[in-house]
Design a protein around this motif. Structure first.
Motif, PDB file in Angstrom:
ATOM      1  N   GLN A 145       0.835  -1.193   0.000  1.00 54.50           N
ATOM      2  CA  GLN A 145       0.000   0.000   0.000  1.00 54.50           C
ATOM      3  C   GLN A 145       0.875   1.250   0.000  1.00 54.50           C
ATOM      4  O   GLN A 145       1.908   1.298   0.649  1.00 54.50           O
ATOM      5  CB  GLN A 145      -0.903   0.011   1.223  1.00 54.50           C
ATOM      6  CG  GLN A 145      -1.888  -1.134   1.259  1.00 54.50           C
ATOM      7  CD  GLN A 145      -2.698  -1.142   2.528  1.00 54.50           C
ATOM      8  OE1 GLN A 145      -2.367  -0.481   3.497  1.00 54.50           O
ATOM      9  NE2 GLN A 145      -3.769  -1.907   2.526  1.00 54.50           N
ATOM     10  N   ILE A 146       0.435   2.267  -0.723  1.00 52.47           N
ATOM     11  CA  ILE A 146       1.159   3.537  -0.770  1.00 52.47           C
ATOM     12  C   ILE A 146       0.381   4.537   0.070  1.00 52.47           C
ATOM     13  O   ILE A 146      -0.840   4.685  -0.089  1.00 52.47           O
ATOM     14  CB  ILE A 146       1.312   4.027  -2.219  1.00 52.47           C
ATOM     15  CG1 ILE A 146       2.154   3.032  -3.005  1.00 52.47           C
ATOM     16  CG2 ILE A 146       1.939   5.403  -2.251  1.00 52.47           C
ATOM     17  CD1 ILE A 146       2.295   3.363  -4.468  1.00 52.47           C
ATOM     18  N   THR A 147       1.082   5.189   0.970  1.00 52.73           N
ATOM     19  CA  THR A 147       0.440   6.162   1.842  1.00 52.73           C
ATOM     20  C   THR A 147       0.989   7.555   1.562  1.00 52.73           C
ATOM     21  O   THR A 147       2.093   7.711   1.040  1.00 52.73           O
ATOM     22  CB  THR A 147       0.683   5.816   3.322  1.00 52.73           C
ATOM     23  OG1 THR A 147       2.087   5.778   3.565  1.00 52.73           O
ATOM     24  CG2 THR A 147       0.091   4.467   3.678  1.00 52.73           C
ATOM     25  N   ASN A 148       0.216   8.556   1.941  1.00 57.50           N
ATOM     26  CA  ASN A 148       0.699   9.932   1.813  1.00 57.50           C
ATOM     27  C   ASN A 148       1.376  10.343   3.121  1.00 57.50           C
ATOM     28  O   ASN A 148       1.555   9.528   4.021  1.00 57.50           O
ATOM     29  CB  ASN A 148      -0.438  10.883   1.417  1.00 57.50           C
ATOM     30  CG  ASN A 148      -1.552  10.907   2.434  1.00 57.50           C
ATOM     31  OD1 ASN A 148      -1.431  10.373   3.533  1.00 57.50           O
ATOM     32  ND2 ASN A 148      -2.660  11.533   2.060  1.00 57.50           N
ATOM     33  N   ASP A 149       1.730  11.611   3.247  1.00 60.57           N
ATOM     34  CA  ASP A 149       2.442  12.078   4.440  1.00 60.57           C
ATOM     35  C   ASP A 149       1.600  11.971   5.707  1.00 60.57           C
ATOM     36  O   ASP A 149       2.134  11.843   6.805  1.00 60.57           O
ATOM     37  CB  ASP A 149       2.902  13.520   4.246  1.00 60.57           C
ATOM     38  CG  ASP A 149       3.996  13.626   3.204  1.00 60.57           C
ATOM     39  OD1 ASP A 149       4.710  12.615   3.001  1.00 60.57           O
ATOM     40  OD2 ASP A 149       4.135  14.702   2.580  1.00 60.57           O
ATOM     41  N   ALA A 150       0.295  12.021   5.551  1.00 61.89           N
ATOM     42  CA  ALA A 150      -0.600  11.929   6.714  1.00 61.89           C
ATOM     43  C   ALA A 150      -0.832  10.484   7.141  1.00 61.89           C
ATOM     44  O   ALA A 150      -1.444  10.237   8.169  1.00 61.89           O
ATOM     45  CB  ALA A 150      -1.929  12.596   6.398  1.00 61.89           C
ATOM     46  N   GLY A 151      -0.352   9.524   6.358  1.00 68.28           N
ATOM     47  CA  GLY A 151      -0.524   8.116   6.700  1.00 68.28           C
ATOM     48  C   GLY A 151      -1.760   7.486   6.104  1.00 68.28           C
ATOM     49  O   GLY A 151      -2.072   6.337   6.381  1.00 68.28           O
ATOM     50  N   GLU A 152      -2.488   8.232   5.273  1.00 66.35           N
ATOM     51  CA  GLU A 152      -3.677   7.672   4.627  1.00 66.35           C
ATOM     52  C   GLU A 152      -3.252   6.801   3.455  1.00 66.35           C
ATOM     53  O   GLU A 152      -2.330   7.139   2.716  1.00 66.35           O
ATOM     54  CB  GLU A 152      -4.569   8.796   4.099  1.00 66.35           C
ATOM     55  CG  GLU A 152      -5.134   9.690   5.158  1.00 66.35           C
ATOM     56  CD  GLU A 152      -5.889  10.850   4.529  1.00 66.35           C
ATOM     57  OE1 GLU A 152      -7.090  10.947   4.788  1.00 66.35           O
ATOM     58  OE2 GLU A 152      -5.262  11.616   3.773  1.00 66.35           O
ATOM     59  N   VAL A 153      -3.942   5.693   3.269  1.00 64.44           N
ATOM     60  CA  VAL A 153      -3.670   4.823   2.134  1.00 64.44           C
ATOM     61  C   VAL A 153      -4.252   5.477   0.894  1.00 64.44           C
ATOM     62  O   VAL A 153      -5.456   5.720   0.814  1.00 64.44           O
ATOM     63  CB  VAL A 153      -4.263   3.419   2.350  1.00 64.44           C
ATOM     64  CG1 VAL A 153      -4.083   2.558   1.116  1.00 64.44           C
ATOM     65  CG2 VAL A 153      -3.653   2.755   3.562  1.00 64.44           C
ATOM     66  N   VAL A 154      -3.389   5.773  -0.069  1.00 63.85           N
ATOM     67  CA  VAL A 154      -3.857   6.440  -1.283  1.00 63.85           C
ATOM     68  C   VAL A 154      -3.922   5.481  -2.469  1.00 63.85           C
ATOM     69  O   VAL A 154      -4.583   5.772  -3.456  1.00 63.85           O
ATOM     70  CB  VAL A 154      -2.983   7.654  -1.638  1.00 63.85           C
ATOM     71  CG1 VAL A 154      -3.145   8.738  -0.583  1.00 63.85           C
ATOM     72  CG2 VAL A 154      -1.533   7.283  -1.787  1.00 63.85           C
ATOM     73  N   ALA A 155      -3.234   4.359  -2.392  1.00 56.42           N
ATOM     74  CA  ALA A 155      -3.270   3.393  -3.493  1.00 56.42           C
ATOM     75  C   ALA A 155      -2.911   2.006  -2.965  1.00 56.42           C
ATOM     76  O   ALA A 155      -2.065   1.863  -2.090  1.00 56.42           O
ATOM     77  CB  ALA A 155      -2.284   3.792  -4.581  1.00 56.42           C
ATOM     78  N   THR A 156      -3.594   1.001  -3.499  1.00 55.86           N
ATOM     79  CA  THR A 156      -3.300  -0.392  -3.162  1.00 55.86           C
ATOM     80  C   THR A 156      -3.134  -1.172  -4.457  1.00 55.86           C
ATOM     81  O   THR A 156      -3.687  -0.782  -5.494  1.00 55.86           O
ATOM     82  CB  THR A 156      -4.448  -1.020  -2.335  1.00 55.86           C
ATOM     83  OG1 THR A 156      -5.646  -0.926  -3.098  1.00 55.86           O
ATOM     84  CG2 THR A 156      -4.615  -0.340  -1.002  1.00 55.86           C
TER      85      THR A 156
END
Length: 96
Positions: free
Chosen positions: A41-52
């Protein structure tokens, strides 16, 4: 060397099919699905999953390992089955 029989052909086809499905076919499906190509999983700086990934990496790994397991079972089968005698190719030779 003897010609491959039905068990030989089935083991080769099944193991090759599983390994190719797990690597090539599902890899092409991942590429066609678009970016990201990451298996995690790819996360942004805030730790949200933006892509799987589209296909779970454990599924792909399981298919490849299943293909290797089929080859291992086939190898065990070949070890325990006796080799056929090739009587036509043998000739008796007198000892000196």
């Amino acid at each position: 060397m003897n010609d491959p029989d039905i068990i030989d052909r089935a083991a080769m086809a099944l193991s090759a099919g599983l390994m190719l499905l797990g690597t090539v076919v599902l890899g092409v499906v991942e590429i066609l699905a678009g970016q990201p190509y990451s298996p995690v999983q790819i996360t942004n700086d805030a730790g949200e999953v933006v892509a799987t990934p589209l296909i779970d990496p454990t599924l792909r790994t399981g298919l490849v390992l299943a293909g290797i397991a089929v080859l291992g079972l086939y190898a065990a089968y070949r070890l325990v089955t006796p080799m056929p005698e090739e009587t036509a190719a043998r000739k008796e030779v007198a000892a000196d």
